[in-house]
Design a protein around this motif. Structure first.
Motif, PDB file in Angstrom:
ATOM      1  N   HIS A  66      17.428 -12.057   7.325  1.00  0.00           N
ATOM      2  CA  HIS A  66      17.341 -10.681   6.854  1.00  0.00           C
ATOM      3  C   HIS A  66      18.742 -10.220   6.504  1.00  0.00           C
ATOM      4  CE1 HIS A  66      16.381  -6.191   7.646  1.00  0.00           C
ATOM      5  NE2 HIS A  66      16.230  -6.493   6.378  1.00  0.00           N
ATOM      6  N   GLN A  67      18.950  -9.873   5.245  1.00  0.00           N
ATOM      7  CA  GLN A  67      20.254  -9.407   4.785  1.00  0.00           C
ATOM      8  C   GLN A  67      20.093  -8.099   4.034  1.00  0.00           C
ATOM      9  OE1 GLN A  67      21.548 -12.616   2.243  1.00  0.00           O
ATOM     10  NE2 GLN A  67      22.545 -13.690   3.922  1.00  0.00           N
ATOM     11  N   ARG A  68      21.033  -7.201   4.279  1.00  0.00           N
ATOM     12  CA  ARG A  68      21.124  -5.968   3.494  1.00  0.00           C
ATOM     13  C   ARG A  68      22.452  -6.005   2.764  1.00  0.00           C
ATOM     14  NH1 ARG A  68      18.583  -2.535   8.157  1.00  0.00           N
ATOM     15  NH2 ARG A  68      16.407  -2.704   7.510  1.00  0.00           N
ATOM     16  N   PHE A  69      22.415  -5.613   1.501  1.00  0.00           N
ATOM     17  CA  PHE A  69      23.642  -5.604   0.710  1.00  0.00           C
ATOM     18  C   PHE A  69      23.504  -4.608  -0.429  1.00  0.00           C
ATOM     19  CE2 PHE A  69      20.948  -9.089  -0.772  1.00  0.00           C
ATOM     20  CZ  PHE A  69      20.882  -8.879  -2.142  1.00  0.00           C
ATOM     21  N   LEU A  70      24.629  -4.333  -1.069  1.00  0.00           N
ATOM     22  CA  LEU A  70      24.640  -3.509  -2.268  1.00  0.00           C
ATOM     23  C   LEU A  70      24.557  -4.436  -3.472  1.00  0.00           C
ATOM     24  CD1 LEU A  70      27.479  -0.986  -1.402  1.00  0.00           C
ATOM     25  CD2 LEU A  70      25.016  -0.573  -1.378  1.00  0.00           C
ATOM     26  N   LEU A  71      23.728  -4.076  -4.418  1.00  0.00           N
ATOM     27  CA  LEU A  71      23.586  -4.828  -5.653  1.00  0.00           C
ATOM     28  C   LEU A  71      24.114  -3.954  -6.785  1.00  0.00           C
ATOM     29  CD1 LEU A  71      22.504  -7.106  -7.478  1.00  0.00           C
ATOM     30  CD2 LEU A  71      20.282  -5.941  -7.441  1.00  0.00           C
ATOM     31  N   GLY A  72      25.181  -4.412  -7.424  1.00  0.00           N
ATOM     32  CA  GLY A  72      25.744  -3.704  -8.566  1.00  0.00           C
ATOM     33  C   GLY A  72      25.531  -4.505  -9.831  1.00  0.00           C
ATOM     34  N   LEU A  73      24.981  -3.854 -10.840  1.00  0.00           N
ATOM     35  CA  LEU A  73      24.709  -4.498 -12.128  1.00  0.00           C
ATOM     36  C   LEU A  73      25.435  -3.742 -13.234  1.00  0.00           C
ATOM     37  CD1 LEU A  73      20.814  -4.886 -11.807  1.00  0.00           C
ATOM     38  CD2 LEU A  73      22.574  -6.597 -11.251  1.00  0.00           C
ATOM     39  N   VAL A  74      26.083  -4.478 -14.120  1.00  0.00           N
ATOM     40  CA  VAL A  74      26.725  -3.886 -15.289  1.00  0.00           C
ATOM     41  C   VAL A  74      26.152  -4.565 -16.522  1.00  0.00           C
ATOM     42  CG1 VAL A  74      28.886  -3.490 -16.520  1.00  0.00           C
ATOM     43  CG2 VAL A  74      28.850  -3.399 -14.013  1.00  0.00           C
ATOM     44  N   PHE A  75      25.630  -3.756 -17.428  1.00  0.00           N
ATOM     45  CA  PHE A  75      25.067  -4.246 -18.679  1.00  0.00           C
ATOM     46  C   PHE A  75      25.963  -3.824 -19.832  1.00  0.00           C
ATOM     47  CE2 PHE A  75      21.524  -4.630 -15.928  1.00  0.00           C
ATOM     48  CZ  PHE A  75      20.652  -5.539 -16.499  1.00  0.00           C
ATOM     49  N   ALA A  76      26.063  -4.677 -20.832  1.00  0.00           N
ATOM     50  CA  ALA A  76      26.820  -4.383 -22.046  1.00  0.00           C
ATOM     51  C   ALA A  76      25.862  -4.351 -23.233  1.00  0.00           C
ATOM     52  CB  ALA A  76      27.893  -5.443 -22.272  1.00  0.00           C
ATOM     53  N   ARG A  77      26.103  -3.413 -24.113  1.00  0.00           N
ATOM     54  CA  ARG A  77      25.300  -3.334 -25.339  1.00  0.00           C
ATOM     55  C   ARG A  77      25.876  -4.311 -26.353  1.00  0.00           C
ATOM     56  NH1 ARG A  77      24.356   2.053 -28.862  1.00  0.00           N
ATOM     57  NH2 ARG A  77      23.137   1.076 -30.494  1.00  0.00           N
ATOM     58  N   GLY A  98      24.897  -5.443 -30.028  1.00  0.00           N
ATOM     59  CA  GLY A  98      23.991  -5.097 -31.124  1.00  0.00           C
ATOM     60  C   GLY A  98      22.972  -4.093 -30.618  1.00  0.00           C
ATOM     61  N   GLU A  99      21.714  -4.457 -30.697  1.00  0.00           N
ATOM     62  CA  GLU A  99      20.642  -3.573 -30.216  1.00  0.00           C
ATOM     63  C   GLU A  99      20.159  -3.951 -28.814  1.00  0.00           C
ATOM     64  OE1 GLU A  99      19.683  -0.764 -31.808  1.00  0.00           O
ATOM     65  OE2 GLU A  99      21.353  -1.305 -33.125  1.00  0.00           O
ATOM     66  N   GLU A 100      20.749  -4.991 -28.212  1.00  0.00           N
ATOM     67  CA  GLU A 100      20.318  -5.468 -26.896  1.00  0.00           C
ATOM     68  C   GLU A 100      21.271  -4.985 -25.801  1.00  0.00           C
ATOM     69  OE1 GLU A 100      18.234  -9.628 -26.833  1.00  0.00           O
ATOM     70  OE2 GLU A 100      20.206  -9.793 -27.807  1.00  0.00           O
ATOM     71  N   TRP A 101      20.736  -4.843 -24.596  1.00  0.00           N
ATOM     72  CA  TRP A 101      21.517  -4.594 -23.398  1.00  0.00           C
ATOM     73  C   TRP A 101      21.432  -5.849 -22.547  1.00  0.00           C
ATOM     74  CZ3 TRP A 101      24.490  -0.381 -22.364  1.00  0.00           C
ATOM     75  CH2 TRP A 101      24.334   0.715 -23.219  1.00  0.00           C
ATOM     76  N   LEU A 102      22.588  -6.487 -22.296  1.00  0.00           N
ATOM     77  CA  LEU A 102      22.615  -7.757 -21.574  1.00  0.00           C
ATOM     78  C   LEU A 102      23.456  -7.626 -20.306  1.00  0.00           C
ATOM     79  CD1 LEU A 102      23.147 -10.127 -24.629  1.00  0.00           C
ATOM     80  CD2 LEU A 102      20.992  -9.619 -23.440  1.00  0.00           C
ATOM     81  N   LEU A 103      23.016  -8.312 -19.250  1.00  0.00           N
ATOM     82  CA  LEU A 103      23.733  -8.281 -17.980  1.00  0.00           C
ATOM     83  C   LEU A 103      25.058  -9.005 -18.115  1.00  0.00           C
ATOM     84  CD1 LEU A 103      23.623  -7.515 -14.933  1.00  0.00           C
ATOM     85  CD2 LEU A 103      22.813  -9.849 -14.544  1.00  0.00           C
ATOM     86  N   LEU A 104      26.136  -8.300 -17.800  1.00  0.00           N
ATOM     87  CA  LEU A 104      27.487  -8.858 -17.875  1.00  0.00           C
ATOM     88  C   LEU A 104      28.049  -9.162 -16.491  1.00  0.00           C
ATOM     89  CD1 LEU A 104      29.869  -9.549 -19.747  1.00  0.00           C
ATOM     90  CD2 LEU A 104      30.597  -7.162 -19.537  1.00  0.00           C
ATOM     91  N   HIS A 105      27.655  -8.359 -15.488  1.00  0.00           N
ATOM     92  CA  HIS A 105      28.203  -8.546 -14.136  1.00  0.00           C
ATOM     93  C   HIS A 105      27.133  -8.189 -13.111  1.00  0.00           C
ATOM     94  CE1 HIS A 105      31.611  -8.886 -11.334  1.00  0.00           C
ATOM     95  NE2 HIS A 105      30.987  -7.942 -10.648  1.00  0.00           N
ATOM     96  N   ASP A 106      26.955  -9.085 -12.136  1.00  0.00           N
ATOM     97  CA  ASP A 106      25.975  -8.912 -11.052  1.00  0.00           C
ATOM     98  C   ASP A 106      26.729  -9.218  -9.762  1.00  0.00           C
ATOM     99  OD1 ASP A 106      24.072  -9.500  -9.043  1.00  0.00           O
ATOM    100  OD2 ASP A 106      22.645 -10.310 -10.477  1.00  0.00           O
ATOM    101  N   GLN A 107      26.905  -8.196  -8.939  1.00  0.00           N
ATOM    102  CA  GLN A 107      27.650  -8.404  -7.697  1.00  0.00           C
ATOM    103  C   GLN A 107      26.854  -7.897  -6.509  1.00  0.00           C
ATOM    104  OE1 GLN A 107      31.763  -7.804  -7.792  1.00  0.00           O
ATOM    105  NE2 GLN A 107      32.001  -7.804  -5.573  1.00  0.00           N
ATOM    106  N   HIS A 139      28.137   2.019 -24.668  1.00  0.00           N
ATOM    107  CA  HIS A 139      28.184   0.558 -24.760  1.00  0.00           C
ATOM    108  C   HIS A 139      28.031  -0.153 -23.424  1.00  0.00           C
ATOM    109  CE1 HIS A 139      29.222   0.761 -28.963  1.00  0.00           C
ATOM    110  NE2 HIS A 139      30.123   1.669 -28.667  1.00  0.00           N
ATOM    111  N   THR A 140      28.015   0.593 -22.322  1.00  0.00           N
ATOM    112  CA  THR A 140      27.839  -0.013 -21.005  1.00  0.00           C
ATOM    113  C   THR A 140      26.866   0.811 -20.177  1.00  0.00           C
ATOM    114  OG1 THR A 140      29.742   1.162 -20.070  1.00  0.00           O
ATOM    115  CG2 THR A 140      30.135  -1.064 -20.904  1.00  0.00           C
ATOM    116  N   ALA A 141      26.225   0.112 -19.255  1.00  0.00           N
ATOM    117  CA  ALA A 141      25.331   0.770 -18.295  1.00  0.00           C
ATOM    118  C   ALA A 141      25.589   0.132 -16.942  1.00  0.00           C
ATOM    119  CB  ALA A 141      23.869   0.594 -18.698  1.00  0.00           C
TER     120      ALA A 141
END
Length: 121
Positions: free
Chosen positions: A95-106, A108-117, A74-76
Motif C-alpha cells: 500500500h503506497q500513497r504518493f502525489l502524482l504530477g502530470l504535465v501535458f504539452a500541446r 499541434g491539436e493534440e495534448w501529450l504527456l511530457l512529464h509524469d512524476q 500550450h501546457t496543462a
C-alpha cells in the motif's frame, strides 16, 4: 470541458484500463516518468516498455483524487493524491500513497504527456 482536460482524463482511463496502445498514444516523444523510488525513464519507448510489464500485472489498483489542474495555452498540469495497492510475489499486501504530477504539452491539436512524476507523500 477543455481539450486538455479531455486528454488528461483519457490518459488516466488508459492506465486504469491497462490499454498499452491507447496509453502510448497519449505520450510525447520526449516524455519523462519518475517513480516514487526515483527510478526514471526517459523517452516514449522506455516509458511504454515499463508500462508493458506494469499493465500485465493485474493485481494492482490505483485511486486518484484530484488536487488541482491548470490549463494554459500550450501546457496543462494536473496534481493528484494517489492511493496504490498491490501484492508482492509472496502475496503480501503493498500500500503506497504518493502525489502524482502530470504535465501535458500541446503539440499541434493534440495534448501529450511530457512529464509524469510520482512523489512519496
Amino acid at each position: 470541458m477543455s481539450d486538455a482536460r479531455r486528454a488528461i482524463d483519457h490518459h488516466l482511463e488508459t492506465i486504469t484500463g491497462r490499454d498499452l496502445d491507447g496509453y502510448a498514444a497519449t505520450l510525447h516523444d520526449d516524455v519523462v516518468l519518475v517513480l516514487p523510488t526515483g527510478r526514471t525513464f526517459v523517452g516514449k519507448a522506455a516509458v511504454v516498455n515499463f508500462h508493458r510489464e506494469f499493465f500485465a500485472d493485474t493485481d494492482w489498483t490505483q485511486e486518484l483524487t484530484e488536487r488541482t489542474t491548470t490549463v494554459g495555452e500550450h501546457t496543462a498540469r494536473a496534481l493528484f493524491d494517489a492511493d496504490y495497492r498491490d501484492v508482492d510475489p509472496a502475496g503480501a499486501p503493498i500500500h503506497q500513497r504518493f502525489l502524482l504530477g502530470l504535465v501535458f504539452a500541446r503539440v499541434g491539436e493534440e495534448w501529450l504527456l511530457l512529464h509524469d512524476q510520482c512523489t512519496p507523500g
